[in-house]
Each structure stands twice: as structure tokens, then as C-alpha cells.
Design a protein around this motif. Structure first.
Motif, PDB file in Angstrom:
ATOM      1  N   SER A 486      22.774 -40.765 -39.265  1.00 57.05           N
ATOM      2  CA  SER A 486      21.496 -40.608 -39.964  1.00 57.05           C
ATOM      3  C   SER A 486      20.521 -39.721 -38.422  1.00 57.05           C
ATOM      4  O   SER A 486      19.346 -39.452 -39.057  1.00 57.05           O
ATOM      5  CB  SER A 486      20.291 -42.066 -39.411  1.00 57.05           C
ATOM      6  OG  SER A 486      20.677 -42.162 -39.323  1.00 57.05           O
ATOM      7  N   GLY A 487      21.303 -39.097 -37.809  1.00 55.74           N
ATOM      8  CA  GLY A 487      20.482 -38.885 -36.832  1.00 55.74           C
ATOM      9  C   GLY A 487      19.370 -39.405 -35.392  1.00 55.74           C
ATOM     10  O   GLY A 487      19.413 -38.387 -34.919  1.00 55.74           O
ATOM     11  N   LYS A 488      20.113 -40.960 -35.822  1.00 54.12           N
ATOM     12  CA  LYS A 488      19.144 -41.228 -34.269  1.00 54.12           C
ATOM     13  C   LYS A 488      20.320 -41.579 -33.524  1.00 54.12           C
ATOM     14  O   LYS A 488      19.675 -41.531 -31.791  1.00 54.12           O
ATOM     15  CB  LYS A 488      18.592 -42.710 -34.717  1.00 54.12           C
ATOM     16  CG  LYS A 488      18.038 -42.742 -35.497  1.00 54.12           C
ATOM     17  CD  LYS A 488      17.485 -43.838 -36.202  1.00 54.12           C
ATOM     18  CE  LYS A 488      16.495 -43.961 -37.711  1.00 54.12           C
ATOM     19  NZ  LYS A 488      16.697 -45.388 -38.114  1.00 54.12           N
ATOM     20  N   VAL A 922      17.978 -30.044 -41.333  1.00 56.00           N
ATOM     21  CA  VAL A 922      18.059 -30.514 -39.707  1.00 56.00           C
ATOM     22  C   VAL A 922      17.270 -30.719 -39.081  1.00 56.00           C
ATOM     23  O   VAL A 922      17.369 -32.192 -38.337  1.00 56.00           O
ATOM     24  CB  VAL A 922      18.095 -28.963 -39.138  1.00 56.00           C
ATOM     25  CG1 VAL A 922      18.395 -29.751 -37.630  1.00 56.00           C
ATOM     26  CG2 VAL A 922      19.671 -28.011 -38.841  1.00 56.00           C
ATOM     27  N   HIS A 923      15.911 -30.555 -40.524  1.00 56.35           N
ATOM     28  CA  HIS A 923      14.374 -31.516 -39.739  1.00 56.35           C
ATOM     29  C   HIS A 923      14.772 -32.690 -40.363  1.00 56.35           C
ATOM     30  O   HIS A 923      13.831 -33.395 -40.227  1.00 56.35           O
ATOM     31  CB  HIS A 923      13.302 -30.574 -40.583  1.00 56.35           C
ATOM     32  CG  HIS A 923      12.021 -30.742 -40.509  1.00 56.35           C
ATOM     33  ND1 HIS A 923      11.397 -31.781 -40.945  1.00 56.35           N
ATOM     34  CD2 HIS A 923      11.259 -30.876 -39.052  1.00 56.35           C
ATOM     35  CE1 HIS A 923      10.088 -32.342 -40.650  1.00 56.35           C
ATOM     36  NE2 HIS A 923      10.565 -31.915 -39.313  1.00 56.35           N
ATOM     37  N   GLU A 924      15.115 -32.733 -41.749  1.00 58.94           N
ATOM     38  CA  GLU A 924      15.047 -34.575 -41.893  1.00 58.94           C
ATOM     39  C   GLU A 924      16.322 -35.418 -41.175  1.00 58.94           C
ATOM     40  O   GLU A 924      15.702 -36.593 -41.387  1.00 58.94           O
ATOM     41  CB  GLU A 924      15.915 -34.232 -43.268  1.00 58.94           C
ATOM     42  CG  GLU A 924      15.353 -33.534 -44.544  1.00 58.94           C
ATOM     43  CD  GLU A 924      16.179 -33.793 -45.521  1.00 58.94           C
ATOM     44  OE1 GLU A 924      16.944 -34.103 -46.309  1.00 58.94           O
ATOM     45  OE2 GLU A 924      15.740 -32.379 -46.837  1.00 58.94           O
ATOM     46  N   TYR A 928      12.340 -33.457 -36.101  1.00 60.54           N
ATOM     47  CA  TYR A 928      11.635 -31.614 -35.480  1.00 60.54           C
ATOM     48  C   TYR A 928      12.762 -30.479 -36.391  1.00 60.54           C
ATOM     49  O   TYR A 928      13.885 -30.400 -36.286  1.00 60.54           O
ATOM     50  CB  TYR A 928      11.451 -31.100 -33.906  1.00 60.54           C
ATOM     51  CG  TYR A 928      12.398 -31.501 -33.667  1.00 60.54           C
ATOM     52  CD1 TYR A 928      14.163 -30.958 -32.732  1.00 60.54           C
ATOM     53  CD2 TYR A 928      13.255 -33.097 -32.824  1.00 60.54           C
ATOM     54  CE1 TYR A 928      14.754 -31.175 -32.282  1.00 60.54           C
ATOM     55  CE2 TYR A 928      14.061 -33.408 -32.396  1.00 60.54           C
ATOM     56  CZ  TYR A 928      15.403 -32.743 -31.964  1.00 60.54           C
ATOM     57  OH  TYR A 928      15.863 -32.684 -31.439  1.00 60.54           O
ATOM     58  N   ARG A 929      12.169 -28.809 -36.194  1.00 62.17           N
ATOM     59  CA  ARG A 929      12.958 -27.559 -36.457  1.00 62.17           C
ATOM     60  C   ARG A 929      13.794 -26.636 -35.102  1.00 62.17           C
ATOM     61  O   ARG A 929      13.300 -26.539 -34.136  1.00 62.17           O
ATOM     62  CB  ARG A 929      12.017 -26.804 -37.268  1.00 62.17           C
ATOM     63  CG  ARG A 929      11.583 -27.290 -37.937  1.00 62.17           C
ATOM     64  CD  ARG A 929      10.702 -26.600 -38.863  1.00 62.17           C
ATOM     65  NE  ARG A 929       9.775 -27.414 -40.222  1.00 62.17           N
ATOM     66  CZ  ARG A 929       8.805 -28.196 -40.310  1.00 62.17           C
ATOM     67  NH1 ARG A 929       8.656 -28.369 -38.932  1.00 62.17           N
ATOM     68  NH2 ARG A 929       8.409 -28.307 -41.493  1.00 62.17           N
ATOM     69  N   LEU A 930      14.702 -26.930 -35.919  1.00 59.17           N
ATOM     70  CA  LEU A 930      15.429 -25.228 -35.100  1.00 59.17           C
ATOM     71  C   LEU A 930      15.423 -24.699 -35.711  1.00 59.17           C
ATOM     72  O   LEU A 930      15.911 -24.091 -36.479  1.00 59.17           O
ATOM     73  CB  LEU A 930      16.294 -26.001 -34.689  1.00 59.17           C
ATOM     74  CG  LEU A 930      17.524 -27.913 -33.981  1.00 59.17           C
ATOM     75  CD1 LEU A 930      18.474 -28.494 -34.192  1.00 59.17           C
ATOM     76  CD2 LEU A 930      16.192 -27.202 -32.619  1.00 59.17           C
ATOM     77  N   SER A 931      16.146 -23.210 -34.759  1.00 59.39           N
ATOM     78  CA  SER A 931      16.062 -21.831 -35.309  1.00 59.39           C
ATOM     79  C   SER A 931      17.117 -21.762 -35.333  1.00 59.39           C
ATOM     80  O   SER A 931      18.295 -22.451 -35.299  1.00 59.39           O
ATOM     81  CB  SER A 931      14.871 -21.146 -34.295  1.00 59.39           C
ATOM     82  OG  SER A 931      16.514 -20.914 -32.777  1.00 59.39           O
ATOM     83  N   VAL A 999      24.056 -32.300 -35.188  1.00 49.43           N
ATOM     84  CA  VAL A 999      23.373 -32.820 -36.140  1.00 49.43           C
ATOM     85  C   VAL A 999      23.849 -32.397 -37.541  1.00 49.43           C
ATOM     86  O   VAL A 999      24.370 -31.963 -37.279  1.00 49.43           O
ATOM     87  CB  VAL A 999      22.132 -32.000 -35.824  1.00 49.43           C
ATOM     88  CG1 VAL A 999      22.350 -30.346 -36.099  1.00 49.43           C
ATOM     89  CG2 VAL A 999      21.173 -32.131 -36.887  1.00 49.43           C
ATOM     90  N   PRO A1000      24.645 -34.222 -37.230  1.00 45.63           N
ATOM     91  CA  PRO A1000      25.357 -34.660 -38.645  1.00 45.63           C
ATOM     92  C   PRO A1000      23.860 -34.327 -39.799  1.00 45.63           C
ATOM     93  O   PRO A1000      22.976 -34.593 -39.698  1.00 45.63           O
ATOM     94  CB  PRO A1000      24.527 -36.170 -38.675  1.00 45.63           C
ATOM     95  CG  PRO A1000      24.117 -36.574 -38.197  1.00 45.63           C
ATOM     96  CD  PRO A1000      23.654 -35.812 -36.960  1.00 45.63           C
ATOM     97  N   VAL A1001      25.097 -33.226 -40.895  1.00 47.80           N
ATOM     98  CA  VAL A1001      24.692 -33.274 -42.148  1.00 47.80           C
ATOM     99  C   VAL A1001      25.666 -33.423 -42.930  1.00 47.80           C
ATOM    100  O   VAL A1001      26.840 -33.604 -42.573  1.00 47.80           O
ATOM    101  CB  VAL A1001      24.738 -31.430 -42.154  1.00 47.80           C
ATOM    102  CG1 VAL A1001      23.646 -30.930 -41.206  1.00 47.80           C
ATOM    103  CG2 VAL A1001      26.176 -30.572 -41.349  1.00 47.80           C
ATOM    104  N   SER A1002      25.116 -33.044 -44.405  1.00 47.25           N
ATOM    105  CA  SER A1002      25.959 -33.677 -45.573  1.00 47.25           C
ATOM    106  C   SER A1002      25.531 -32.561 -46.573  1.00 47.25           C
ATOM    107  O   SER A1002      24.454 -32.802 -47.467  1.00 47.25           O
ATOM    108  CB  SER A1002      25.477 -34.771 -45.925  1.00 47.25           C
ATOM    109  OG  SER A1002      26.348 -35.425 -46.681  1.00 47.25           O
ATOM    110  N   TRP A1003      26.238 -31.990 -46.938  1.00 44.42           N
ATOM    111  CA  TRP A1003      26.176 -31.347 -47.689  1.00 44.42           C
ATOM    112  C   TRP A1003      27.636 -30.297 -48.320  1.00 44.42           C
ATOM    113  O   TRP A1003      28.531 -30.948 -47.397  1.00 44.42           O
ATOM    114  CB  TRP A1003      25.715 -29.793 -47.540  1.00 44.42           C
ATOM    115  CG  TRP A1003      25.613 -28.735 -46.354  1.00 44.42           C
ATOM    116  CD1 TRP A1003      26.971 -28.294 -46.670  1.00 44.42           C
ATOM    117  CD2 TRP A1003      24.957 -28.140 -45.358  1.00 44.42           C
ATOM    118  NE1 TRP A1003      27.126 -27.266 -45.075  1.00 44.42           N
ATOM    119  CE2 TRP A1003      25.809 -27.837 -44.609  1.00 44.42           C
ATOM    120  CE3 TRP A1003      23.812 -28.836 -45.004  1.00 44.42           C
ATOM    121  CZ2 TRP A1003      25.542 -27.559 -43.832  1.00 44.42           C
ATOM    122  CZ3 TRP A1003      23.115 -28.448 -43.997  1.00 44.42           C
ATOM    123  CH2 TRP A1003      23.903 -27.324 -42.884  1.00 44.42           C
TER     124      TRP A1003
END
Length: 1003
Positions: A486-488, A922-924, A928-931, A999-1003
Motif C-alpha cells: 500500500s506504500g505506507k 505513483v501518486h496513488e 505526492y508526485r515524482l518526476s 514504491v510498490p506498483v501493480s500493473w
């Protein structure tokens, strides 16, 4: 007039004829003294003499010898047995040797800490007189009422003894331990007073707070001795061990004397509240100093109001006291009671603990407190100086109260209960793992992250082998996986450190609940009248609800459940309100199951959905309903643990053939079971919930569910499951021993029933239980409940992909769903898109006018051809045709920017494309946003070849080749980020602290 005369008058009063069930006199208990002083390093005999103490009690000596030897110790003895001296003297002895040492005293309530401050300060002054050359020994309170200036002063120059509470340790000390480094390095003692209150939800939270404290102490090289003080409970050592993870010895044989105590049990036939008011007036007439304990905030306020109204000359001598009062209100009441200015206080459990309120004569319990431990703890608040005192228990129309009225010997002979906590509660566990990581980054292999070998809620069925690998890892590992997904929690690139994504997650954790609290304001002002747990707010402070505070009634005018606030107006009304609700339950996981008599009893994880549908308005004078008001509130859903009792079809057929109300029978059985449960566990019915269902699609029969009414569970129903046979017998006995005809609150009615105790059939409930216990319905034939496949699909049980998968990048966050996704991705035709514009945001009047920027170049990578295709602005229609062929369009900031620019050039609906926007993903997770450049450099070691401003200059200079090359490089980087995230389930970035994390991602 003497207390004995009061008791005799009570027994002789004709108005109470038949009301008094039992009167017993508990003989005084003589003291048992220690033969000598404990093994102090200094001669403290002069200090004891100065305190007026000639001899110590035997339990004091035993406990102090253990503490002085460095052993963690819990002292579990009755109220007023001198427990505070047990920890104060070893602390003083240590300070006389090493005045730089520190001690932390933790009290569950701020009032207790402030009450003890004067005692500790006085003791330190007296102690220093033994060694005048020592520096001044100081004590201070550190709580939420201390000003910021004084807090900073305390941190800079900590006292030897700091008195605080769990919230301050959790919110102010552990998160900012670097400001307390000198204090933690020298920490020699941690004193935990009233540790028996750390059970249920709060105890489960405190188990993690204490583990976090031990962890910080180890970080600074300190190994403090823990000293716990407890009321008499069945498992003080086990409780303290589960709270801290430390080996804790027990001292529970008290040597203190106890005065003569009169105990009277009353049925309260005119109603418990009305009986209490009569007893209060009689006590005030005799100047007996009285404390009245009630079961709820509402009845506390009502009894204080009614008692004052009926004895107007004494109204200034009566006050309510409860949690939710402002601190200054509580302290004024405590002071007036201690000085004798106040003769009667009506309180919730808030005054059960050891706040100094002077020596009282009479304790009236309006309803059984729910545990034998609390009963005698409250009784110990009177007669503290060894003088005669009295306890009067007035029964409510409640199953357990009436059970004791019918079995008074059980009341007097019943042993203390077991205090239960559940540190493995997933909601609580996850919250504190995040807090611990914010305190200090978590490292692989440290004690806090190790599996608990004593975990009991493990699956036991072969059909659940798929979940056993995860279960064996322990609840902490499962929580870590979910927090990372969950990114926590953000995992380091080398896979062995977890960092908190938030800097200060602590304020989101309420130690006294599993959710946050909601403030209650006076309408159109910011004047606070108190606060309420968010879950309870749906039932107690919905719009139209009557809210009582300080003897005044208010009506709720606004309940904002989304933003979390309640507004009220003062209004005198002649009614009170009670919420109506509907419930449903789903079995998520079976943890255990067994045949008991003619039924199967199961235990497992449940999903409870409850919705408040309206409320009753009932007259205060009679309790008669004057109307039901509908409400439109969203449902509340949470997962917990509970048990279910399956009702054989044969029993249902038998009842229905006898024309008995089967639904009313199982409903009555549910209420009786919940009401009697505190016989088995240390709880009250407010910690439990229940639902009776005539046909449950998973168990394929009728079923009665009883569950822990807290997300994640507390272990209450686990214990009831273990004693299911006794549980069923006690439930039946409650029903059969009640003399009522059709059912009442003493057996099968519930004061918190969401359907207003309809339908209820006492006789049907009795027959159901008799058939189950006797086995007269024939042999039980049950199948195990069918669990929905969605229980796994929803990522309830993470499983690894293959043997050795823990060595894969991103291991631990895969699920079956993700495995399927990986297979599907191999066949996706995806494209990666990026565009460059002709004009800047400044030139078109801002980013909100991106549709006017125009396109200098668009580059699309197509996985089908493996080529990069470039398009000019004139070729946008061809680009749209190409995009429509793809199964997925990937990009970075496509939704907010690229599509908006393209929409200014075409009528094509870009937003209907199957889009994966990496920036949004990433924001989800992070919030916050990263470049793109930041992610590319950290994840791939690659970077963009230029920037957007340079591309604008190239457009003005007509250098299209450079723009296409730059845009193609952006697409290549975006494509590689997409592939990396797809295959590894994470990207890498550098957080604000300078650590490279995933940063965990799921796609």
C-alpha cells in the motif's frame, strides 16, 4: 450516623421489601508484615519513619527485592495495598546512588499522573535529605495539558522522574526520541500503573507501544526494569509478558489489611436508576460520602440530574463525572470530592482507578460492572483507610446481573477473570509498524518483526493449505507485506530496511480505539463539548440524537461523517434516543471448528456490515416510544473474529411444526449468549456484537453469530469458542432461571439491539438450546462453510508465486491475481506515448489552457512492432488511429497533460483509451508526485536527454530532429520504467531523508 445503621435501615425499609437478595459481611483481614527491609543499597529506614511507616507489608518486601535485583515484576494486589511504595522506594534507592538515572511512570489517565505528582515530589525531597550533597531530585508531569514552553524545558533538562500517560509516550516521546536521547540513555525504571486497564483494544495498542519503547531503549543502550501494578486478575504475569515481550515475575499474595465491608445485592425492582437515587438521598441525609458507578455516560448524567432535582437542598453536593469532560471540569470535581465539599459523585468507570478522592464510605454499583475484577476494584474505592465501608450492587435488567441475583454464591466465590489482548489484530499491528518505522527505520531480523510463536489463530483445515505458508510467517510479516504493497512502508533497494512513507503517522492512531475520534461542537461555534469514537458516533450522535453533557441535554443538528464533526444545540427534551440498525455477516476464513453436543461451533474471521437505519425517541419517564425517525447513513463494514453456532435443520423443523417462532428463538438465543459471555472473558456486552440468521448461505443452515465488536478482533470470542460447552450451558441456564413469561432484559432482551428486540421468543430459544445440549435432535450433520473465491481474489491471503520466490525482486507483494496479470501482460499490445508542445504554459495563459499549446512532436512506441513511431501535429488523426489499436496506452502524466493537449487538436475521446499513467499510479501510493527523471535515474540508472524548455527552443529554431530524439528518449525511459514495474512490482526513488526506497506498483 454510622454505616451499620444505614445498612440496617436499608434492610428494614418496606419500600425495598423483596428487593434485597443477599447481605453479607466481609470480615476484616489482618496485615502480614515483612520480617525485614528489602536489600536497598542505602538505609531507607529513616525515610520510612519520616513517612510514618514502621513496617512494610510482606508483598511489598517480596516485590521490592525482585525489582532491586533487576527483575521485571508485576504486583497484583487489591486497592489500597501500598503498591505505589513498591516502585517509589527502589527508584529512590537508585537515585541516591546515581542521581543521573531516570524513571518513567506511566498512568492510563492524566488525572492519575497529576494526582501522584505531589506524592513523588514529596518523597524525592525527603530522600535528598538523606544525601544533602546530591543535586536536586525532580519530578514532573508531561502530558497534553503542559504548555509548549514547559514541554521544551522538560526535554532540555529532563527530571529524574517523569510522570506521563500512554498517549504522550506514543505521540511525543517515541517519535521524537532524538530530543530525549539523554533521558532514554539513563532510563533505569519504567513503572506501569493500573496495568489491568491495558486489555482489549487499548491493551492491544499498548503491546505495540511498549515494544516500541523497548526498541528505542535498546537503541540507546538502556535496559530499564519494568514494574507493573495491577488489580487482582487471573493472569497478571501473562498479560505483562504479552504487553512487553519480556519475562515478568508475579507478586500477588497481598499482606495489606482490609476493613470490614458490608455487601448488599439488590434486584432494583423499581429500576436500577430509581433505586440508586433513593439510596443516594438516604446516604446524603446521613452525611455518608458516596460514589455511584454506572454503565454508561448517558445514565451517569441522568442519575445526577434526577438525584439533584429530587433533593434540591443538596444539589450542590451531587455531581456527575465521566470521560469526555474537559480536564479542568474533572479536576474541580476530584478536588471537591477529596476535600468533602462534594458528598456524592456519579461516575462511569473513569473514577475506578486510583485517583485520590479521599476516604469514602459507600459504593453503589448501578448494574454489574461486567467483571468481578472491576466490582472489587470499585468496592476498594471506599474504606481505604481500613475503616468500615459498604458496597451495594443494584442489578440492571441484564442477563448477567440477574444471573448473579439468582446465584449470589457465584458472585462471592467467582475468581477474577483473565485479561485478554490481541497484539496480532491486523488493524492495530499495521498502525504501529508504520509508527515504529517512523520512530526508527525497521530492519530485517530485529525482534519486533519476528513471528510470534504463540499465535493461536492459525488455520486448521486441509482445505486451507494454500494459506498456511503465509500464516506460518506470522501476522507481523503479513502486515509488513500489506503495508509495503500500500506504500505506507517503503522498502530499501537492498531489501532489508523499511522506512515510513509519512513523517508523522502517529496522530492517526487512537490508542483507545481502532479508529479516530470525532469532536463535538456547539452549533456555529468552535466550542468543544467533548469527543466520540467515530464508529459510536453513527449510533449516538447522528442527526436528531439527544446528547447529554454535564447534566445538560443537547440535540445533534449536524453529523458530518465524512469530515468527522458533530454539532449540537442546547435543548431540554423529555425523551432520549436509541439507534436502529441492520446487520449482515460473511465468513472470510475458518480458523477452527468443532462438534459440541448436537451442533457445530465455528471460529474464524468475519466481515460485518452494519447500517444505522433510524432511531427511536423514547420518553424518559416511561421508556415508551414516541416515534421512529428514519436516517440515511452509509453502511459500516469491518473485519473481525467471531464464533458461530449452527442450528440443525431438524431443530428448526421441530419448532416450526410446534408453531414456535424460529427467528425469534435464535434472536433470543443470540442476546442471551452475548449477555452471559462476560462469565467467560473479561469484557462487557459493548465489546461484543451478534447476529442471528435463519439461513446463512455459507453454512447452509440457520446460525447464531457472536463476534468481537472491534475491527481485527480482541480474542474474546476465541476464548468463548474454547469453552463452547460451558458457554451453551450458561446461556440456557440464563433463560431457564429467569421468571419472566415472554422474555425481558434479564434474559433475552438486549439494550443495544438494532431491531428493538423484535422478534423475540424466549420459549423457542430455550427449546433450541435444550435440543442442542441434550442431542435430542439426532446426530449432527454439518458441512464446513463454503468460502467465496473472492476471499483470495481480494488479496486477503498473499501467497508467493513459486518456491524460492522470496529471492525475487519485490517478493512478498505478489498475489494470485497478480500472477494471472503477469501471464496476461505477455500478450498485451501496449504503446508508450509522449508529446512535446509548440508553446509554453506562460505563452497560452497557464497550465489550465494546455489545449492551446499545440504539438511539435508525438512519439509512440508499439510493443507489437518494437518500433518508435513519430507524428507531427498534422498527423494527429493517424496517431489517434494507431492508439485505438492498442490494448493499453502507457505514459507519464498522460491524463493531466498529454491528453489535454491532444484534445485541443482532435475530437477523438482520448480519455476512453485503456490508459496506464505511471505518474498517477505513483501518486496513488505515495500521496505526492515524482518526476520521470527522478524515477528513471533511481530505478534504471538512466535519465532524460534534455528538458521541456530546451525542446521549446528547438521548435522555435526548427530543429525537429533534436525534438524527436529527445521525445523518443523520454518514451524509451517511460517504456523501461513500465517494464521494470511490471516485472518487479516496484520502482525506486530517493525519499526526503536521502534513502533509496521502493514504491510498490501493480500493473
Amino acid at each position: 450516623m454510622s454505616l451499620s445503621e444505614y445498612i440496617q435501615s436499608l434492610k428494614a425499609y418496606k419500600g425495598f421489601a423483596g428487593d434485597i437478595v443477599c447481605h453479607r459481611t466481609l470480615d476484616p483481614v489482618p496485615a502480614r508484615y515483612a520480617g525485614s527491609l528489602p536489600g536497598f543499597s542505602h538505609d531507607l529506614s529513616l525515610l520510612l519513619e519520616d513517612l510514618g511507616i514502621s513496617r512494610l507489608y510482606s508483598h511489598q518486601q517480596t516485590a521490592m527485592d525482585r525489582i532491586l535485583s533487576g527483575s521485571h515484576t508485576v504486583i497484583a494486589t487489591p486497592t489500597a495495598s501500598g503498591k505505589s511504595l513498591v516502585y517509589n522506594l527502589p527508584v529512590v534507592d537508585r537515585l541516591l546512588t546515581d542521581p543521573s538515572a531516570t524513571a518513567l511512570y506511566l498512568f492510563p489517565l492524566k488525572a492519575l499522573a497529576r494526582d501522584q505528582l505531589g506524592t513523588v515530589q514529596d518523597l524525592l525531597v525527603r530522600a535528598r535529605s538523606l544525601e544533602p550533597d546530591l543535586p536536586v531530585l525532580k519530578a514532573a508531569v508531561y502530558d497534553g495539558d503542559v504548555t509548549s514552553h514547559h514541554k521544551a524545558k522538560i526535554r532540555r533538562d529532563p527530571p529524574q522522574v517523569l510522570l506521563s500517560n500512554p498517549e504522550m509516550l506514543h505521540l511525543a516521546m517515541l517519535p521524537h526520541h532524538h530530543l530525549w536521547e539523554a533521558y532514554f540513555r539513563r532510563l533505569a525504571f519504567v513503572v506501569v500503573d493500573e496495568v489491568h486497564t491495558y486489555r482489549g483494544v487499548m491493551g492491544s495498542h499498548m503491546a505495540w507501544v511498549f515494544r516500541r519503547l523497548v526498541r528505542i531503549c535498546r537503541y540507546y543502550g538502556a535496559t530499564p526494569v519494568f514494574v507493573f501494578c495491577s488489580a487482582t486478575i487471573a493472569n497478571p504475569g501473562d498479560l505483562c509478558r504479552r504487553l512487553t515481550g519480556l519475562d515478568v515475575g508475579v507478586v500477588d499474595r497481598a499482606g495489606a489489611p482490609a476493613g470490614k465491608k458490608e455487601v448488599v445485592l439488590m434486584r432494583g425492582m423499581d429500576g436500577a436508576a430509581q433505586t440508586a437515587i433513593a439510596l443516594i438521598h438516604a446516604a446524603l441525609h446521613r452525611n455518608l460520602r458516596t460514589i455511584v458507578y454506572t454503565q454508561s455516560r448517558k445514565i451517569t448524567e441522568l442519575i445526577a440530574i434526577w438525584a439533584s432535582q429530587r433533593a434540591k437542598k443538596m444539589r450542590d453536593k451531587i455531581s456527575a463525572y465521566r470521560a469526555g469532560f474537559l480536564p479542568e471540569e474533572r479536576r474541580e470535581i476530584e478536588t471537591r470530592l477529596a476535600t468533602g465539599d462534594l458528598l456524592c459523585v456519579v461516575s462511569t468507570s473513569a473514577l475506578e482507578l486510583g485517583i485520590d478522592i479521599g476516604n469514602l464510605d459507600l459504593c453503589i454499583l448501578v448494574g454489574y460492572p461486567g467483571t468481578i475484577m472491576s466490582t472489587w476494584q470499585r468496592a476498594g474505592r471506599v474504606g481505604r483507610d481500613g475503616s468500615q465501608s459498604a458496597l451495594v450492587l443494584i442489578a440492571h435488567e441484564d442477563a448477567l446481573d440477574q444471573y448473579f441475583m439468582n446465584h449470589p454464591d457465584v458472585f462471592f466465590d467467582m475468581p477474577p477473570e483473565t485479561a485478554l489482548i490481541n497484539p496480532d489484530n491486523p488493524v492495530i499491528c499495521k498502525a504501529h509498524l508504520v509508527c515504529a518505522a517512523a520512530d526508527l527505520a525497521l530492519k530485517k531480523g530485529e525482534p519486533m518483526l519476528m513471528p510470534d510463536p504463540g499465535a493461536s489463530d492459525q488455520p486448521t483445515f486441509d482445505r486451507q493449505k494454500t494459506n498456511r505458508k503465509t500464516a506460518a510467517a506470522g501476522p507481523v510479516q503479513a502486515a509488513l507485506q500489506k503495508l509495503e504493497a500500500s506504500g505506507k512502508l517503503l522498502r530499501s533497494v537492498n531489501n532489508d530496511i523499511w522506512y515510513a512513507a509519512q513523517k508523522s503517522p502517529h496522530r492517526e492512531v487512537n490508542l483507545r480505539g481502532t479508529g479516530r475520534t470525532i469532536p463535538i461542537f456547539l452549533e456555529n461555534t468552535r466550542r468543544s463539548l467533548g469527543e466520540i469514537d467515530r464508529y459510536r458516533a453513527f449510533f449516538d450522535t447522528h442527526e436528531g440524537a439527544v446528547y447529554l453533557h454535564q447534566g445538560k441535554s443537547y440535540v445533534v443538528t449536524r453529523f458530518d461523517h465524512e469530515k468527522g464533526s458533530v454539532e449540537v444545540i442546547p435543548k431540554e427534551v423529555n425523551y432520549y434516543t436509541r439507534a436502529r440498525s441492520s446487520k449482515a455477516t460473511q465468513i472470510i476464513e475458518i480458523l477452527d471448528s468443532k462438534i459440541v453436543k448436537a451442533t457445530r461451533v465455528g471460529f474464524g474471521r468475519l466481515r460485518i456490515t452494519e447500517q444505522v437505519t433510524g432511531y427511536d425517541r423514547k420518553l424518559v419517564a416511561t421508556g415508551r416510544s414516541i416515534g421512529m425517525v428514519p436516517l440515511d447513513l452509509p453502511p459500516l463494514t469491518f473485519d473481525t473474529r467471531g464464533l458461530w453456532i449452527q442450528i440443525p435443520d431438524e431443530i428448526r423443523d421441530r419448532l416450526e411444526s410446534d408453531r414456535m417462532h424460529f427467528m425469534g428463538g435464535i434472536h433470543a438465543m443470540e442476546h442471551a449468549a452475548i449477555g452471559i459471555m462476560p462469565l467467560l472473558v473479561m469484557t462487557d456486552r459493548n465489546d461484543l456484537g451478534g447476529i442471528s440468521i435463519p439461513f446463512h448461505d455459507q453454512v447452509q443452515t440457520a446460525a447464531v453469530f457472536v463476534y468481537d465488536a472491534v475491527p481485527g478482533g480482541l480474542g474474546l470470542c476465541r476464548r468463548a469458542f474454547e469453552h463452547a460447552d460451558r458457554f451453551l450451558h450458561a446461556t440456557l441456564e440464563t433463560i431457564t432461571s429467569c421468571p419472566c413469561t415472554t422474555g425481558c432484559p434479564a434474559c433475552v432482551h438486549s439494550p443495544k439491539c438494532g431491531s428493538g428486540n423484535r422478534p423475540i421468543d424466549k420459549h423457542a430459544a430455550r427449546q433450541i438450546l435444550e435440543c442442542i445440549i441434550s442431542g435430542s435432535a439426532g446426530p449432527a450433520k454439518f458441512q464446513l462453510p463454503d468460502l467465496p473465491a473472492a476471499a483470495v481474489e481480494r488479496n486477503e491471503h498473499p501467497v508467493t508465486l513459486t518456491a524460492g520466490a522470496e529471492d525475487l525482486p519485490g517478493a512478498g507483494i505478489h498475489t494470485r491475481v497478480q500472477e494471472i496479470s503477469l501471464q496476461k501482460n505477455a500478450f498485451l499490445r501496449y504503446g508508450v506515448l509522449d508529446i512535446e508542445t509548440r508553446r509554453s504554459a506562460a505563452e497560452v495563459g497557464g497550465w489550465n489552457k494546455a489545449e492551446n499549446m499545440g504539438v511539435s512532436c508525438a512519439v509512440l512506441y508499439d510493443s507489437h512492432s518494437g518500433r518508435f513511431h513519430d507524428y507531427s501535429q498534422d498527423q494527429v488523426p493517424a496517431l489517434c488511429e494507431h492508439l485505438s489499436l492498442l490494448d493499453r496506452v502507457v505514459g507519464f502524466n498522460l491524463i493531466r497533460f498529454d491528453y489535454k493537449v491532444l484534445a485541443g487538436l482532435s475530437d477523438f475521446d482520448f480519455y476512453r483509451l485503456p490508459t496506464l499513467d505511471i505518474l498517477m499510479k505513483v501518486h496513488e501510493v505515495l500521496g505526492y508526485r515524482l518526476s520521470l527523471d527522478h524515477l528513471a535515474q533511481n530505478t534504471l540508472g538512466a535519465k532524460k536527454s534534455a528538458d521541456g524548455l530546451m525542446a521549446l527552443q528547438w521548435w522555435q529554431q526548427g530543429e525537429m530532429d533534436k525534438i524527436i530524439e529527445y521525445c523518443t528518449q523520454d518514451v524509451r525511459v517511460t517504456r523501461d520504467l513500465y517494464r521494470f514495474g511490471r516485472d518487479n512490482r516496484f520502482l525506486i526513488f530517493t525519499n526526503k531523508a536521502g534513502h533509496q526506497v521502493r514504491v510498490p506498483v501493480s500493473w
